[in-house]
Every structure is written in structure tokens, then in C-alpha cells.
Design a protein around this motif. Structure first.
Motif, short mmCIF file in Angstrom:
data_model
loop_
_atom_site.label_atom_id
_atom_site.label_comp_id
_atom_site.label_asym_id
_atom_site.label_seq_id
_atom_site.Cartn_x
_atom_site.Cartn_y
_atom_site.Cartn_z
N ILE A 274 -27.06 -7.01 -32.05
CA ILE A 274 -26.47 -6.49 -33.31
C ILE A 274 -26.48 -5.28 -33.38
CG2 ILE A 274 -26.58 -6.53 -35.88
CD1 ILE A 274 -28.26 -9.24 -35.74
N VAL B 233 -29.07 -12.20 -28.89
CA VAL B 233 -28.11 -11.67 -29.44
C VAL B 233 -28.27 -10.88 -30.18
CG1 VAL B 233 -26.74 -11.97 -32.25
CG2 VAL B 233 -28.12 -14.76 -31.34
N TYR C 249 -32.90 -12.22 -31.84
CA TYR C 249 -32.40 -10.96 -32.51
C TYR C 249 -32.81 -9.57 -31.95
CZ TYR C 249 -29.43 -15.33 -34.15
OH TYR C 249 -28.98 -16.16 -34.78
N CYS D 258 -21.33 -7.37 -33.13
CA CYS D 258 -22.04 -8.28 -32.59
C CYS D 258 -22.34 -8.45 -31.07
CB CYS D 258 -22.44 -9.46 -33.33
SG CYS D 258 -23.28 -10.64 -32.50
N TRP D 259 -23.02 -9.17 -29.80
CA TRP D 259 -22.53 -9.37 -28.30
C TRP D 259 -23.50 -10.76 -28.66
CZ3 TRP D 259 -23.71 -4.41 -29.50
CH2 TRP D 259 -22.43 -3.46 -28.97
N HIS E 245 -30.26 -10.28 -39.07
CA HIS E 245 -30.53 -8.79 -39.47
C HIS E 245 -31.23 -8.34 -41.16
CE1 HIS E 245 -26.83 -5.31 -39.83
NE2 HIS E 245 -27.99 -4.67 -39.90
N ILE F 151 -26.75 -14.49 -38.49
CA ILE F 151 -26.50 -13.24 -38.00
C ILE F 151 -27.23 -12.44 -38.84
CG2 ILE F 151 -25.36 -12.01 -37.00
CD1 ILE F 151 -22.97 -13.31 -35.37
N THR G 226 -20.42 -3.89 -38.58
CA THR G 226 -21.72 -4.34 -38.01
C THR G 226 -20.89 -4.67 -36.72
OG1 THR G 226 -22.54 -4.97 -40.22
CG2 THR G 226 -23.23 -6.10 -38.40
N GLU H 50 -22.18 -16.59 -38.50
CA GLU H 50 -21.81 -15.24 -39.10
C GLU H 50 -23.57 -15.31 -40.18
OE1 GLU H 50 -19.88 -12.29 -41.83
OE2 GLU H 50 -19.00 -12.73 -39.09
N MET I 43 -21.72 -17.69 -29.67
CA MET I 43 -21.46 -16.61 -30.86
C MET I 43 -22.50 -17.56 -32.08
SD MET I 43 -21.38 -13.78 -32.39
CE MET I 43 -19.93 -12.27 -31.36
N LEU J 14 -18.27 -8.19 -37.37
CA LEU J 14 -18.21 -9.11 -37.81
C LEU J 14 -17.57 -9.00 -39.61
CD1 LEU J 14 -22.21 -9.63 -37.65
CD2 LEU J 14 -20.14 -10.55 -35.81
#
Length: 201
Positions: A105, A103, A69, A151-152, A166, A162, A149, A159, A156, A136
Motif C-alpha cells: 500500500i 500487498v 500487507y 497499491c501493488w 491500511h 485493503i 492511496t 478494496e 489484487m 484505489l
């Protein structure tokens, strides 16, 4: 063009010129913090170069200790290079620079309701959407500044995962006391942002 890490000297020059021009003090962490995080192996300041010319753009990435991440801490295209596709090329190169399961963010300022300010904010949100970002379902507030927020990732993750990663990126750097004082992830609907405070060492 080639994406490569900035040397300490290049990072200092970029910070004192292009980054300070592009970001207000409340959003720009101290150079010393960036340098310390790089020494810890969790910060990658990268730039897109065209031969020996000055950098066409910068992307500074803050990594979770799991390595998968990554927070897009700053994306900066100097004024002299804007509106020419450099930002898109920079994002594409950065995503390709890391393993496919990475991932990314992102945090991009949320609309304020002030038309004068929101014109640029909405343009930035549109830029990220055109470049594959997913918005998101949670916002955040960092040092009193409200962010959407994004994301790529492919695929995926869920959430909640993620969100947890984060939060951990900030907790790992700040510790619980400073996190509780300055960081709101998520910023719940109707929750007020704390007072705007500049980043501190």
C-alpha cells in the motif's frame, strides 16, 4: 545493485541527510519511532547499494503484523541520483524482496489545486502509475496532509480488505485515541483534513 537492510548507523545518517532533504517535517516521522518499530519487527528500512558506494535510494516499509500487507512508508532517491531510473529499480527490487502474495500500500500526496505545488505531485503520481501502481478508490489524510492511496498486488484483494488492513497498520502503532486525532482513513469525499501536525514520538 543490491537491496539490503540499513544498519542503525546507516539509517541515522540517511535520516539526517537525504530523508530530511526529501520530506517536509509534517510527513517525516521521528527517527526514534522508526528505530522502535524496527525493534518490534514491523519496520524494514532498505536501501539499494552499488558496491561500496553511498546508497542509490531508500525504501522504508511498515509492516502489518500479519506480514502480508506492507505500507510503503517512504521512497527516497537522493537528488544526486534522480532521473536515472533508480526509483523504478528500487520499487522493483523491494517488491521482489517479499513473497509473491505481498500487498504493498502506498500514500502519495494528492493534488492541491496550486499549480506550483502540483507539478511535482502529478509527476510523482505519474511515476507510480508507470511502475505498476493501482490508484484505489479512497484517499486518506495523515497528520493533516491529504494523500491518494495506491497499491501493488497480484492478485489484487478486494478494496474493503485493503482499506481495513491500511487502518489496522496505523491503529496497531498509535492506538485508538491518537488514531482518531491524527489519522483519517478513509478521507471521505468533501471531508476536510485536520490541521497539519508534525509527527510526534
Amino acid at each position: 545493485m543490491q537491496l539490503r537492510p540499513l544498519t542503525p548507523e546507516e539509517l541515522k545518517k540517511a535520516y539526517e541527510t537525504d530523508l530530511k532533504e526529501a520530506f517536509p517535517p509534517a510527513e517525516l516521522k521521528p527517527l526514534g519511532a522508526m528505530e522502535e518499530m524496527r525493534e518490534q519487527g514491523i519496520y524494514d528500512p532498505l536501501a539499494l547499494f552499488d558496491g561500496n558506494r553511498a546508497p542509490a535510494g531508500y525504501i522504508l516499509l511498515w509492516k502489518h503484523t500479519d506480514g502480508r500487507y506492507i505500507l510503503v512508508d517512504y521512497l527516497c532517491v537522493p537528488a544526486r541520483k534522480r532521473n536515472g531510473g533508480t526509483g523504478s529499480a528500487l520499487l522493483k527490487a523491494a517488491i521482489a524482496h517479499y513473497p509473491p502474495n505481498t500487498v504493498f500500500i502506498g500514500e502519495t500526496e494528492a493534488p492541491t489545486g496550486d499549480p506550483a505545488r502540483d507539478e511535482m505531485i502529478l509527476r510523482r503520481l505519474g511515476f507510480y502509475a508507470r511502475n505498476g501502481a493501482t490508484t484505489l478508490g479512497y484517499d486518506s489524510a495523515l497528520f493533516g496532509v491529504h494523500f491518494k492511496t495506491i497499491c501493488w498486488a497480484d492478485p489484487m484483494p478486494e478494496e474493503p480488505e485493503i482499506l481495513r488492513k491500511h487502518q489496522e497498520i496505523y491503529l496497531q502503532q498509535f492506538g485508538q485515541e491518537k488514531y482518531d486525532k491524527y489519522i483519517q482513513i478513509p478521507l471521505h469525499p468533501g471531508e476536510k483534513c485536520r490541521e497539519i501536525t508534525n509527527w510526534t514520538e
